[in-house]
Design a protein around this motif. Structure first.
Motif, PDB file in Angstrom:
ATOM      1  N   ASN A 113      -9.921   4.350  -1.012  1.00 42.19           N
ATOM      2  CA  ASN A 113     -10.965   5.388  -1.011  1.00 42.19           C
ATOM      3  C   ASN A 113     -12.121   5.050  -0.081  1.00 42.19           C
ATOM      4  N   ALA A 165     -22.640   3.482   1.174  1.00 43.22           N
ATOM      5  CA  ALA A 165     -23.859   2.941   0.569  1.00 43.22           C
ATOM      6  C   ALA A 165     -23.430   1.763  -0.300  1.00 43.22           C
ATOM      7  N   THR A 221     -19.115  -0.039  -5.186  1.00 42.02           N
ATOM      8  CA  THR A 221     -18.177  -0.760  -4.323  1.00 42.02           C
ATOM      9  C   THR A 221     -18.655  -2.156  -3.920  1.00 42.02           C
ATOM     10  N   GLU A 268       0.850  -1.196   0.000  1.00 42.08           N
ATOM     11  CA  GLU A 268       0.000   0.000   0.000  1.00 42.08           C
ATOM     12  C   GLU A 268       0.885   1.244   0.000  1.00 42.08           C
ATOM     13  N   GLY A 276     -19.076   6.914   1.201  1.00 42.81           N
ATOM     14  CA  GLY A 276     -20.359   7.150   1.838  1.00 42.81           C
ATOM     15  C   GLY A 276     -21.008   5.892   2.368  1.00 42.81           C
TER      16      GLY A 276
HETATM   17  C1  LIG Z   1     -15.947  10.694  -1.166  1.00 45.07           C
HETATM   18  C2  LIG Z   1     -16.270   9.345  -1.702  1.00 45.07           C
HETATM   19  C3  LIG Z   1     -17.494   8.757  -1.408  1.00 45.07           C
HETATM   20  C4  LIG Z   1     -17.791   7.499  -1.906  1.00 45.07           C
HETATM   21  N1  LIG Z   1     -18.976   6.902  -1.538  1.00 45.07           N
HETATM   22  C5  LIG Z   1     -19.273   5.654  -1.989  1.00 45.07           C
HETATM   23  C6  LIG Z   1     -20.454   4.983  -1.557  1.00 45.07           C
HETATM   24  O1  LIG Z   1     -21.245   5.479  -0.747  1.00 45.07           O
HETATM   25  N2  LIG Z   1     -20.697   3.744  -2.068  1.00 45.07           N
HETATM   26  C7  LIG Z   1     -19.856   3.139  -2.959  1.00 45.07           C
HETATM   27  O2  LIG Z   1     -20.153   2.033  -3.397  1.00 45.07           O
HETATM   28  N3  LIG Z   1     -18.712   3.747  -3.334  1.00 45.07           N
HETATM   29  C8  LIG Z   1     -18.402   4.976  -2.882  1.00 45.07           C
HETATM   30  N4  LIG Z   1     -17.217   5.577  -3.253  1.00 45.07           N
HETATM   31  C9  LIG Z   1     -16.317   4.853  -4.172  1.00 45.07           C
HETATM   32  C10 LIG Z   1     -15.442   3.851  -3.435  1.00 45.07           C
HETATM   33  O3  LIG Z   1     -14.641   4.484  -2.483  1.00 45.07           O
HETATM   34  C11 LIG Z   1     -14.600   3.115  -4.464  1.00 45.07           C
HETATM   35  O4  LIG Z   1     -15.473   2.485  -5.389  1.00 45.07           O
HETATM   36  C12 LIG Z   1     -13.721   2.035  -3.867  1.00 45.07           C
HETATM   37  O5  LIG Z   1     -12.915   2.525  -2.835  1.00 45.07           O
HETATM   38  C13 LIG Z   1     -12.844   1.455  -4.976  1.00 45.07           C
HETATM   39  O6  LIG Z   1     -12.132   0.363  -4.455  1.00 45.07           O
HETATM   40  P1  LIG Z   1     -10.835  -0.185  -5.195  1.00 45.07           P
HETATM   41  O7  LIG Z   1     -10.352  -1.328  -4.410  1.00 45.07           O
HETATM   42  O8  LIG Z   1     -11.186  -0.381  -6.631  1.00 45.07           O
HETATM   43  O9  LIG Z   1      -9.776   1.008  -5.192  1.00 45.07           O
HETATM   44  P2  LIG Z   1      -9.329   2.120  -4.157  1.00 45.07           P
HETATM   45  O10 LIG Z   1     -10.266   2.253  -3.032  1.00 45.07           O
HETATM   46  O11 LIG Z   1      -9.046   3.316  -4.991  1.00 45.07           O
HETATM   47  O12 LIG Z   1      -7.960   1.559  -3.571  1.00 45.07           O
HETATM   48  C14 LIG Z   1      -6.771   1.552  -4.310  1.00 45.07           C
HETATM   49  C15 LIG Z   1      -5.611   1.484  -3.330  1.00 45.07           C
HETATM   50  O13 LIG Z   1      -4.405   1.289  -4.047  1.00 45.07           O
HETATM   51  C16 LIG Z   1      -3.382   2.107  -3.491  1.00 45.07           C
HETATM   52  N5  LIG Z   1      -2.394   2.315  -4.543  1.00 45.07           N
HETATM   53  C17 LIG Z   1      -2.545   3.017  -5.683  1.00 45.07           C
HETATM   54  N6  LIG Z   1      -1.441   2.947  -6.434  1.00 45.07           N
HETATM   55  C18 LIG Z   1      -0.558   2.177  -5.751  1.00 45.07           C
HETATM   56  C19 LIG Z   1       0.772   1.753  -6.016  1.00 45.07           C
HETATM   57  N7  LIG Z   1       1.400   2.080  -7.157  1.00 45.07           N
HETATM   58  N8  LIG Z   1       1.407   1.003  -5.080  1.00 45.07           N
HETATM   59  C20 LIG Z   1       0.784   0.656  -3.923  1.00 45.07           C
HETATM   60  N9  LIG Z   1      -0.486   1.036  -3.632  1.00 45.07           N
HETATM   61  C21 LIG Z   1      -1.151   1.779  -4.543  1.00 45.07           C
HETATM   62  C22 LIG Z   1      -4.124   3.363  -3.084  1.00 45.07           C
HETATM   63  O14 LIG Z   1      -3.425   4.107  -2.116  1.00 45.07           O
HETATM   64  C23 LIG Z   1      -5.415   2.764  -2.526  1.00 45.07           C
HETATM   65  O15 LIG Z   1      -5.287   2.433  -1.166  1.00 45.07           O
HETATM   66  C24 LIG Z   1     -16.881   6.831  -2.750  1.00 45.07           C
HETATM   67  C25 LIG Z   1     -15.628   7.417  -3.031  1.00 45.07           C
HETATM   68  C26 LIG Z   1     -15.334   8.660  -2.520  1.00 45.07           C
HETATM   69  C27 LIG Z   1     -13.989   9.266  -2.853  1.00 45.07           C
END
Ligand SMILES: Cc1cc2nc3c(=O)[nH]c(=O)nc-3n(C[C@H](O)[C@H](O)[C@H](O)COP(=O)(O)OP(=O)(O)OC[C@H]3O[C@@H](n4cnc5c(N)ncnc54)[C@H](O)[C@@H]3O)c2cc1C
Length: 533
Positions: free
Chosen positions: A87, A94, A509, A39, A92
């Protein structure tokens, strides 16, 4: 976190600890095999500012210090959060299933959202597991448009507070079908699902965009990573460690390792039998492009030229309605509507989904459009906020090959979001819903709220990013196969939102988590279980 002692070879190496990466890592760790999570961020600090509107929205204190470039090469700051949990630390909470129709081809005004290579029924058991893993509170069967569920939620829905119950009743009288918004929160509740007085969430309106210092929001850190690290000594986490490139064998068929920058800034290589990329849809695509080599000259896993293309991110709108009836609700995120999700009498194309947002506060209203508050121009914002009801409107955008992630010559990221993609759906959704609110005595007083950082740059709204490495059966038109393994490589998987060929109109998500469990099962079977009875 220290570098795990012993050798630097792991059975499985997972890049990124958002909901996708964390969930697959935890599932695969059940095999007893050595698993390492990398991470780039650290743990998000628990502090007073977690609940400060000014710190979160005004100063963007928790937003990554990152610069991307838009279609016209203008710099902007994307809505990204580099922490253990990704993220989801600020999401949120949901957690909503896609509708069964989302897995088939959907005709929209501006084009077609393509079919997935699997169906709702294929995904359903994983949705049920994902809901339990993230302590989702909800009630299946309430929403007539939703798919069937094989299991009840573990917890009953968060009950509406009186003003929202009144709104729900009023919407039903208009012929609509409001349902309880499924929420990933940890409530202390009585037998009827009512939050009890010691429930932190129910006294808290800080959900959307705010980290939770009490751990009451089920994010990837609290729901998955901490319990998995405690349960599996074979699972390790390295924080402040950035994956820079994926390395392959000379033939280019297998990923052999990951070149990283360690917390002290020094370079290092970890090797692994299986590599799982989950850096988020934009950054995973960028990492694949950055990993170009002689055997993969256009980027790793990119023989189809599809890596980075078909970027998706929803058309969203935060709508505030003002009613003369006071709204003293504290926890407002309890109601949602899918009545306009598909083509209907209201429009021949799908419009989208509506759900409640967390309650606007005085600070957020000041940043909205006070001109709309003509009925009370001199009212203090705090008093006005006491009358507002906040909605989140979402419509689907359509994958377009030219909406894409690329690398600029200096290695920085260009996110070319093509404008005007199916935006009429959102406009019509807003107008149709405002028409409903008029009947309830609210619509003369609606306003839009700039919830996050994307007031100036639409491309900065990266919260719901997806689709840059779609899965499919044809290696010529997709990056991943049905197991989310890269077509071009024997041992590279992607489990963030990049796999999605279309995004539907609900929050992504829960689908990311369900898919990460599905892929986790597949990898676990592939590597086999050791030393676990
Ligand atoms: C303000 C906000 C509100 C939201 N509300 C909702 C909601 O209510 N319901 C919902 O379904 N979704 C919501 N979302 C979206 C949700 O947060 C994302 O869909 C979800 O977090 C995506 O998950 P992921 O595992 O694809 O990636 P991410 O959560 O983006 O995780 C990627 C991870 O990889 C790490 N990373 C990136 N590049 C590297 C690298 N080169 N080396 C090592 N680590 C790295 C990052 O630091 C991060 O920790 C919201 C997002 C935001 C910003």
């Amino acid at each position: 976190m220290p570098v795990p002692s012993g050798n630097d070879h792991f059975d499985v190496l997972v890049i990124g600890t958002g909901p996708g990466g964390a969930t697959t890592a935890a599932r695969v760790a059940e095999t007893g095999r050595r698993v390492l999570m990398l991470e780039r961020g650290g743990f998000l600090p628990r502090e007073r500012d977690n609940w400060s509107s000014r710190a979160v929205f005004g100063d963007a204190k928790y937003t990554a210090d990152e610069t991307f470039y838009d279609l016209h090469d203008r710099p902007f700051r994307p809505e990204l959060h580099y922490y253990v949990g990704g993220n989801s630390k600020v999401y949120g909470a949901a957690l909503v299933r896609l509708l069964p129709t989302d897995f088939g081809e959907v005709q929209h005004r501006d084009g077609v959202a393509p079919a997935w290579p699997l169906s709702y029924d294929d995904m359903e058991p994983y949705y049920a597991r994902a809901e339990h893993l993230f302590s989702v509170h909800g009630k299946h069967g309430e929403d007539p448009y939703a798919g069937v569920s094989s299991k009840d939620y573990k917890y009953p829905p968060v009950q509406h507070e009186p003003r929202i119950q009144e709104l729900s009743d009023d919407l039903e009288k208009l012929g609509l079908h409001p349902f309880h918004l499924p929420m990933a929160v940890r409530l202390t509740q009585d037998a009827h699902g009512r939050a009890t007085t010691d429930s932190p969430c129910i006294r808290c309106d800080r959900v959307d965009g705010f980290p939770c210092p009490l751990g009451a929001k089920a994010d990837a850190e609290s729901a998955v990573i901490r319990p998995a690290l405690a349960a599996h000594p074979n699972l390790s986490l390295m924080t402040s460690t950035t994956a820079e490139r994926l390395l392959t064998d000379p033939g280019g068929r297998s990923v052999t390792g990951v070149a990283v920058t360690l917390p002290d800034g020094s370079p290092h290589v970890f090797t692994a039998d299986v590599v799982v990329l989950a850096a988020g849809a934009i950054l995973s695509a960028a990492l694949l492009l950055r990993s170009a080599s002689d055997t993969h000259p256009h980027g790793l896993a990119n023989s189809s030229d599809m890596v980075g293309r078909n970027y998706l991110r929803h058309n969203n709108l935060a709508l505030i309605a003002f009613s003369r009836v006071p709204n003293p609700t504290v926890f407002q995120k309890t109601l949602a509507l899918n009545d306009f999700y598909a083509a209907s009498d209201h429009w021949q194309y799908p419009m989208g989904h509506i759900q409640m947002l967390g309650k606007s506060d005085e600070w957020q209203l000041k940043g909205a459009a006070p001109r709309a508050l003509g009925w009370a121009p001199s009212a203090p914002y705090g008093e006005v906020a006491g009358h507002s009801i906040d909605f989140w409107l979402t419509s689907e955008d359509i994958p377009r090959p030219d909406s894409r992630v690329t690398l600029r010559p200096d290695g920085t990221i260009r996110l070319a979001l093509q404008p005007g993609n199916n935006t009429e759906a959102l406009t019509r959704l807003r107008r149709t819903f405002e028409g409903m609110l008029t009947k309830l005595g609210m619509a003369d007083m609606t306003s839009t709220r700039s919830l996050y950082l994307h007031k100036a740059f639409d491309a900065a709204a990266t919260a719901h990013q997806a689709g840059t490495a779609r899965f499919g059966t044809d290696p010529a038109t997709s990056v991943l196969d049905v197991h989310c393994k890269a077509h071009d490589l024997d041992n590279l998987y992607l489990v963030d939102s990049s796999f999605m060929p279309s995004i539907g109109a609900v929050n992504p998500t829960l689908t990311i988590i369900a898919n990460a469990l599905r892929v986790g099962d597949h990898i676990a079977e592939r590597i086999g279980t050791i030393g676990v009875s």
